[in-house]
Design a protein around this motif. Sequence first.
Motif: not given
Length: 334
Positions: A90-109
Amino acid sequence: MASPTFSQYGYSWLRDGAWIAYAMDKVGQHDSADAFYRWGIRVLTAHEAHVDSLLAKLQQGIAPDETDYLPTRFTVGGEIGKDEWTEFQLDGYGAWLWGLADHCQTADAALWQEARQAIQIMVRYLAALWQSPNYDCWEEHREQIHTSTLAAIYGGLRAVQRLDPALVPADLPSQIRDYVLEHCVTTGGHFCKFIANDAVDASLLWVAVPYRLVEVDDPRFCATFDKIVRDLHVPDGGVHRFRVDNYYGGGEWLLLTAWLGWTYLEMGQRERAIPLLHWIEAQADADDQMPEQVEHHLLLPDYLQHWIAKWGTSAKPLLWSHAMYLVLDSLLND
Ligand code: BGC
Protein backbone atom coordinates in the motif's frame (compact mmCIF):
# COMPACT_ATOMS: atom_id res chain seq x y z
CA MET A 1 10.64 2.00 -14.97
CA ALA A 2 12.61 1.09 -11.90
CA SER A 3 15.65 -0.08 -13.89
CA PRO A 4 15.86 -0.59 -17.65
CA THR A 5 18.57 -3.26 -17.35
CA PHE A 6 17.91 -5.37 -14.23
CA SER A 7 16.03 -8.59 -14.99
CA GLN A 8 13.20 -7.99 -12.51
CA TYR A 9 12.75 -4.22 -12.61
CA GLY A 10 11.41 -3.48 -16.09
CA TYR A 11 8.17 -2.27 -14.56
CA SER A 12 6.96 1.03 -13.18
CA TRP A 13 6.46 0.97 -9.41
CA LEU A 14 4.27 3.78 -8.04
CA ARG A 15 6.71 4.13 -5.12
CA ASP A 16 9.86 4.49 -7.24
CA GLY A 17 7.98 6.55 -9.83
CA ALA A 18 6.71 9.10 -7.32
CA TRP A 19 10.27 9.78 -6.15
CA ILE A 20 11.69 9.84 -9.66
CA ALA A 21 9.00 12.39 -10.59
CA TYR A 22 9.72 14.41 -7.43
CA ALA A 23 13.40 14.58 -8.42
CA MET A 24 12.52 15.68 -11.95
CA ASP A 25 10.37 18.49 -10.51
CA LYS A 26 13.23 19.49 -8.20
CA VAL A 27 15.60 19.87 -11.15
CA GLY A 28 13.00 21.75 -13.20
CA GLN A 29 12.11 18.95 -15.66
CA HIS A 30 8.40 19.27 -14.99
CA ASP A 31 7.31 17.64 -18.27
CA SER A 32 8.89 14.39 -17.18
CA ALA A 33 7.05 14.44 -13.84
CA ASP A 34 3.87 15.44 -15.63
CA ALA A 35 4.12 12.48 -17.99
CA PHE A 36 4.44 10.11 -15.03
CA TYR A 37 1.40 11.51 -13.23
CA ARG A 38 -0.72 11.56 -16.41
CA TRP A 39 0.25 7.93 -16.97
CA GLY A 40 -0.70 7.10 -13.36
CA ILE A 41 -4.06 8.86 -13.68
CA ARG A 42 -4.88 6.82 -16.80
CA VAL A 43 -3.76 3.54 -15.26
CA LEU A 44 -5.50 4.01 -11.92
CA THR A 45 -8.74 5.27 -13.47
CA ALA A 46 -8.77 2.20 -15.70
CA HIS A 47 -8.75 0.07 -12.52
CA GLU A 48 -11.85 1.62 -10.95
CA ALA A 49 -13.97 -1.50 -11.50
CA HIS A 50 -11.15 -3.62 -10.03
CA VAL A 51 -11.22 -1.49 -6.86
CA ASP A 52 -15.02 -1.43 -6.65
CA SER A 53 -15.31 -5.20 -6.86
CA LEU A 54 -12.71 -5.55 -4.08
CA LEU A 55 -14.64 -3.07 -1.92
CA ALA A 56 -17.90 -4.94 -2.59
CA LYS A 57 -16.29 -8.19 -1.42
CA LEU A 58 -15.01 -6.52 1.74
CA GLN A 59 -18.45 -5.11 2.46
CA GLN A 60 -20.02 -8.52 2.09
CA GLY A 61 -17.43 -10.03 4.42
CA ILE A 62 -15.88 -12.14 1.62
CA ALA A 63 -12.11 -12.68 1.94
CA PRO A 64 -10.41 -11.15 -1.14
CA ASP A 65 -8.07 -13.17 -3.36
CA GLU A 66 -4.53 -11.79 -3.72
CA THR A 67 -5.35 -10.62 -7.27
CA ASP A 68 -8.28 -8.55 -5.98
CA TYR A 69 -5.80 -6.01 -4.60
CA LEU A 70 -4.12 -3.49 -6.86
CA PRO A 71 -0.54 -4.37 -7.76
CA THR A 72 2.54 -2.49 -6.61
CA ARG A 73 3.92 -2.16 -10.16
CA PHE A 74 2.55 -1.97 -13.69
CA THR A 75 4.10 -2.52 -17.09
CA VAL A 76 4.97 0.74 -18.78
CA GLY A 77 1.86 0.14 -20.91
CA GLY A 78 -0.20 0.21 -17.71
CA GLU A 79 -0.96 -3.51 -17.51
CA ILE A 80 -0.69 -5.76 -14.48
CA GLY A 81 2.47 -7.89 -14.81
CA LYS A 82 2.17 -11.58 -15.59
CA ASP A 83 5.16 -12.71 -13.47
CA GLU A 84 4.67 -13.80 -9.87
CA TRP A 85 5.35 -10.85 -7.56
CA THR A 86 4.64 -9.68 -4.03
CA GLU A 87 2.02 -7.29 -5.34
CA PHE A 88 -0.12 -6.22 -2.39
CA GLN A 89 1.77 -3.18 -1.06
CA LEU A 90 0.00 0.00 0.00
CA ASP A 91 2.83 2.46 0.59
CA GLY A 92 3.25 3.20 -3.12
CA TYR A 93 -0.32 4.49 -3.31
CA GLY A 94 0.39 6.87 -0.42
CA ALA A 95 3.64 8.00 -2.09
CA TRP A 96 1.81 8.54 -5.37
CA LEU A 97 -0.85 10.75 -3.75
CA TRP A 98 1.81 12.69 -1.82
CA GLY A 99 3.87 13.19 -4.97
CA LEU A 100 0.87 14.16 -7.09
CA ALA A 101 -0.18 16.81 -4.57
CA ASP A 102 3.36 18.18 -4.52
CA HIS A 103 3.61 18.16 -8.32
CA CYS A 104 0.28 19.98 -8.72
CA GLN A 105 1.28 22.57 -6.13
CA THR A 106 4.73 23.26 -7.52
CA ALA A 107 4.37 22.69 -11.25
CA ASP A 108 0.92 22.05 -12.69
CA ALA A 109 -2.15 23.25 -10.76
CA ALA A 110 -4.47 22.44 -13.69
CA LEU A 111 -3.67 18.72 -13.47
CA TRP A 112 -5.49 18.43 -10.15
CA GLN A 113 -8.94 18.59 -11.75
CA GLU A 114 -7.97 15.88 -14.25
CA ALA A 115 -6.68 13.75 -11.39
CA ARG A 116 -9.72 13.97 -9.13
CA GLN A 117 -11.35 10.71 -10.25
CA ALA A 118 -8.12 8.73 -9.82
CA ILE A 119 -7.58 10.36 -6.43
CA GLN A 120 -11.08 9.41 -5.30
CA ILE A 121 -10.47 5.79 -6.31
CA MET A 122 -7.19 5.74 -4.38
CA VAL A 123 -8.74 7.32 -1.30
CA ARG A 124 -11.56 4.72 -1.27
CA TYR A 125 -8.99 1.95 -1.65
CA LEU A 126 -6.72 3.20 1.14
CA ALA A 127 -9.60 4.05 3.46
CA ALA A 128 -10.82 0.44 3.23
CA LEU A 129 -7.41 -1.23 3.57
CA TRP A 130 -5.00 0.82 5.64
CA GLN A 131 -5.31 -1.51 8.64
CA SER A 132 -4.79 -4.67 6.57
CA PRO A 133 -1.44 -6.43 6.73
CA ASN A 134 0.40 -6.04 3.40
CA TYR A 135 3.95 -6.31 2.04
CA ASP A 136 6.29 -3.52 3.13
CA CYS A 137 8.18 -1.15 0.87
CA TRP A 138 10.92 -3.80 0.50
CA GLU A 139 8.27 -6.28 -0.62
CA GLU A 140 8.53 -8.50 2.44
CA HIS A 141 6.37 -9.64 5.41
CA ARG A 142 2.91 -9.87 3.84
CA GLU A 143 1.40 -10.76 7.22
CA GLN A 144 2.55 -7.64 9.10
CA ILE A 145 1.47 -4.02 9.58
CA HIS A 146 4.41 -1.74 8.77
CA THR A 147 5.00 1.66 10.32
CA SER A 148 6.55 3.28 7.25
CA THR A 149 3.68 2.02 5.08
CA LEU A 150 1.18 3.67 7.44
CA ALA A 151 3.27 6.85 7.35
CA ALA A 152 3.15 6.88 3.55
CA ILE A 153 -0.62 6.36 3.54
CA TYR A 154 -1.05 9.09 6.15
CA GLY A 155 1.23 11.45 4.21
CA GLY A 156 -0.60 10.89 0.93
CA LEU A 157 -4.08 11.33 2.38
CA ARG A 158 -3.09 14.37 4.42
CA ALA A 159 -1.51 16.04 1.37
CA VAL A 160 -4.69 15.51 -0.65
CA GLN A 161 -6.83 16.73 2.24
CA ARG A 162 -4.82 19.94 2.56
CA LEU A 163 -5.33 20.75 -1.12
CA ASP A 164 -8.90 19.55 -1.48
CA PRO A 165 -10.61 18.69 1.83
CA ALA A 166 -13.72 17.28 0.16
CA LEU A 167 -11.73 14.34 -1.23
CA VAL A 168 -10.74 12.73 2.08
CA PRO A 169 -12.96 11.76 5.03
CA ALA A 170 -12.25 14.48 7.60
CA ASP A 171 -10.86 12.31 10.39
CA LEU A 172 -9.15 9.55 8.34
CA PRO A 173 -5.56 10.91 8.46
CA SER A 174 -5.78 11.60 12.18
CA GLN A 175 -7.15 8.09 12.80
CA ILE A 176 -4.10 6.64 11.03
CA ARG A 177 -1.77 8.90 12.98
CA ASP A 178 -3.37 7.94 16.30
CA TYR A 179 -3.11 4.27 15.38
CA VAL A 180 0.61 4.59 14.63
CA LEU A 181 1.30 6.45 17.85
CA GLU A 182 -0.61 3.84 19.82
CA HIS A 183 0.66 0.64 18.15
CA CYS A 184 3.95 1.38 16.41
CA VAL A 185 6.09 2.85 19.19
CA THR A 186 8.22 0.41 21.21
CA THR A 187 8.66 0.42 24.97
CA GLY A 188 12.10 1.88 24.16
CA GLY A 189 10.28 4.93 22.74
CA HIS A 190 11.17 4.58 19.04
CA PHE A 191 9.04 3.68 16.04
CA CYS A 192 9.20 0.00 15.13
CA LYS A 193 9.74 -1.71 11.78
CA PHE A 194 6.38 -3.42 12.08
CA ILE A 195 3.96 -4.09 14.89
CA ALA A 196 5.57 -6.56 17.32
CA ASN A 197 9.05 -6.17 15.80
CA ASP A 198 11.19 -3.73 17.77
CA ALA A 199 13.94 -3.41 15.17
CA VAL A 200 14.32 -0.25 13.12
CA ASP A 201 14.23 0.01 9.37
CA ALA A 202 15.74 2.94 7.50
CA SER A 203 12.38 3.57 5.82
CA LEU A 204 11.20 4.82 9.23
CA LEU A 205 12.84 8.13 8.26
CA TRP A 206 9.67 8.63 6.17
CA VAL A 207 7.60 8.99 9.35
CA ALA A 208 8.91 12.58 9.50
CA VAL A 209 10.61 13.16 6.14
CA PRO A 210 8.56 13.70 4.08
CA TYR A 211 5.28 12.39 5.47
CA ARG A 212 5.20 14.49 8.64
CA LEU A 213 3.28 12.07 10.78
CA VAL A 214 5.48 13.67 13.43
CA GLU A 215 8.07 16.40 13.11
CA VAL A 216 11.83 15.78 13.11
CA ASP A 217 12.15 17.06 16.68
CA ASP A 218 9.51 14.67 18.06
CA PRO A 219 11.20 12.57 20.80
CA ARG A 220 9.90 9.32 19.27
CA PHE A 221 11.37 10.28 15.91
CA CYS A 222 14.66 11.40 17.50
CA ALA A 223 14.97 8.01 19.23
CA THR A 224 14.23 6.25 15.93
CA PHE A 225 16.72 8.40 14.08
CA ASP A 226 19.48 7.74 16.60
CA LYS A 227 18.88 4.01 16.39
CA ILE A 228 18.89 4.07 12.57
CA VAL A 229 22.24 5.87 12.66
CA ARG A 230 23.62 3.42 15.24
CA ASP A 231 22.30 0.21 13.71
CA LEU A 232 22.20 0.93 9.98
CA HIS A 233 24.59 3.70 8.99
CA VAL A 234 28.13 2.53 8.21
CA PRO A 235 30.53 5.24 9.48
CA ASP A 236 31.82 7.20 6.45
CA GLY A 237 29.62 4.96 4.31
CA GLY A 238 26.04 4.32 3.30
CA VAL A 239 22.83 3.12 4.93
CA HIS A 240 21.46 -0.41 5.17
CA ARG A 241 17.72 -1.15 4.98
CA PHE A 242 17.54 -3.27 8.17
CA ARG A 243 19.91 -5.55 10.09
CA VAL A 244 18.70 -8.92 8.82
CA ASP A 245 18.61 -7.95 5.16
CA ASN A 246 19.73 -10.84 2.97
CA TYR A 247 18.82 -9.31 -0.43
CA TYR A 248 22.13 -9.31 -2.38
CA GLY A 249 23.83 -9.86 0.99
CA GLY A 250 22.37 -6.69 2.53
CA GLY A 251 24.41 -3.84 1.06
CA GLU A 252 24.31 -0.09 1.63
CA TRP A 253 21.50 1.60 -0.34
CA LEU A 254 22.18 4.88 -2.11
CA LEU A 255 18.62 6.13 -1.88
CA LEU A 256 18.51 5.60 1.88
CA THR A 257 21.83 7.39 2.26
CA ALA A 258 20.28 10.36 0.47
CA TRP A 259 17.29 10.11 2.81
CA LEU A 260 19.55 10.28 5.83
CA GLY A 261 21.16 13.38 4.32
CA TRP A 262 17.73 14.95 3.68
CA THR A 263 16.77 14.28 7.29
CA TYR A 264 20.00 15.83 8.59
CA LEU A 265 19.20 18.89 6.51
CA GLU A 266 15.75 19.13 8.04
CA MET A 267 17.40 18.88 11.45
CA GLY A 268 19.62 21.83 10.55
CA GLN A 269 22.77 19.69 10.28
CA ARG A 270 23.93 20.55 6.79
CA GLU A 271 27.52 19.60 7.58
CA ARG A 272 26.42 15.98 8.08
CA ALA A 273 24.43 15.89 4.82
CA ILE A 274 27.30 16.96 2.54
CA PRO A 275 29.57 13.92 3.08
CA LEU A 276 26.58 11.65 2.40
CA LEU A 277 26.05 13.32 -0.98
CA HIS A 278 29.76 12.82 -1.75
CA TRP A 279 29.59 9.18 -0.71
CA ILE A 280 26.66 8.61 -3.10
CA GLU A 281 28.54 10.30 -5.94
CA ALA A 282 31.53 8.06 -5.31
CA GLN A 283 29.35 4.96 -5.89
CA ALA A 284 28.54 5.91 -9.49
CA ASP A 285 30.47 4.01 -12.17
CA ALA A 286 32.57 5.52 -14.98
CA ASP A 287 29.34 6.05 -17.00
CA ASP A 288 27.69 7.91 -14.07
CA GLN A 289 25.29 5.04 -13.44
CA MET A 290 24.17 4.57 -9.86
CA PRO A 291 23.33 1.17 -8.40
CA GLU A 292 20.59 0.19 -5.98
CA GLN A 293 23.13 -0.95 -3.39
CA VAL A 294 26.86 -1.49 -2.97
CA GLU A 295 28.69 -4.43 -1.47
CA HIS A 296 31.46 -2.83 0.64
CA HIS A 297 30.01 -3.88 4.02
CA LEU A 298 27.52 -6.67 3.47
CA LEU A 299 25.39 -7.64 6.46
CA LEU A 300 24.87 -11.25 5.32
CA PRO A 301 27.56 -11.87 2.67
CA ASP A 302 26.72 -15.57 2.34
CA TYR A 303 23.50 -14.66 0.51
CA LEU A 304 25.11 -12.60 -2.24
CA GLN A 305 25.80 -15.52 -4.61
CA HIS A 306 22.30 -16.87 -4.13
CA TRP A 307 20.77 -13.66 -5.51
CA ILE A 308 23.31 -13.27 -8.30
CA ALA A 309 22.59 -16.83 -9.41
CA LYS A 310 18.84 -16.15 -9.25
CA TRP A 311 18.55 -12.73 -10.94
CA GLY A 312 22.01 -11.56 -12.08
CA THR A 313 24.02 -8.74 -10.48
CA SER A 314 21.94 -6.20 -8.55
CA ALA A 315 20.20 -3.33 -10.32
CA LYS A 316 22.26 -0.61 -12.02
CA PRO A 317 21.21 1.96 -12.97
CA LEU A 318 18.40 2.19 -10.43
CA LEU A 319 16.38 5.29 -11.23
CA TRP A 320 15.26 5.73 -7.62
CA SER A 321 18.95 5.99 -6.56
CA HIS A 322 19.55 8.68 -9.18
CA ALA A 323 16.36 10.42 -8.07
CA MET A 324 17.24 10.61 -4.39
CA TYR A 325 20.72 11.81 -5.26
CA LEU A 326 19.14 14.65 -7.26
CA VAL A 327 16.74 15.43 -4.42
CA LEU A 328 19.55 15.73 -1.88
CA ASP A 329 21.74 17.69 -4.29
CA SER A 330 18.94 20.19 -5.06
CA LEU A 331 18.07 20.60 -1.39
CA LEU A 332 21.72 21.33 -0.62
CA ASN A 333 21.78 23.90 -3.42
CA ASP A 334 18.53 25.59 -2.32
C1 BGC B 1 12.78 -2.78 -3.50
C2 BGC B 1 11.54 -1.92 -3.70
C3 BGC B 1 11.59 -1.24 -5.06
C4 BGC B 1 11.86 -2.23 -6.18
C5 BGC B 1 12.10 -1.54 -7.50
C6 BGC B 1 12.89 -3.74 -4.66
O1 BGC B 1 14.01 -4.50 -4.47
O2 BGC B 1 12.68 -3.49 -2.30
O3 BGC B 1 11.48 -0.94 -2.70
O4 BGC B 1 10.38 -0.57 -5.29
O5 BGC B 1 12.99 -2.98 -5.85
O6 BGC B 1 13.15 -0.62 -7.40
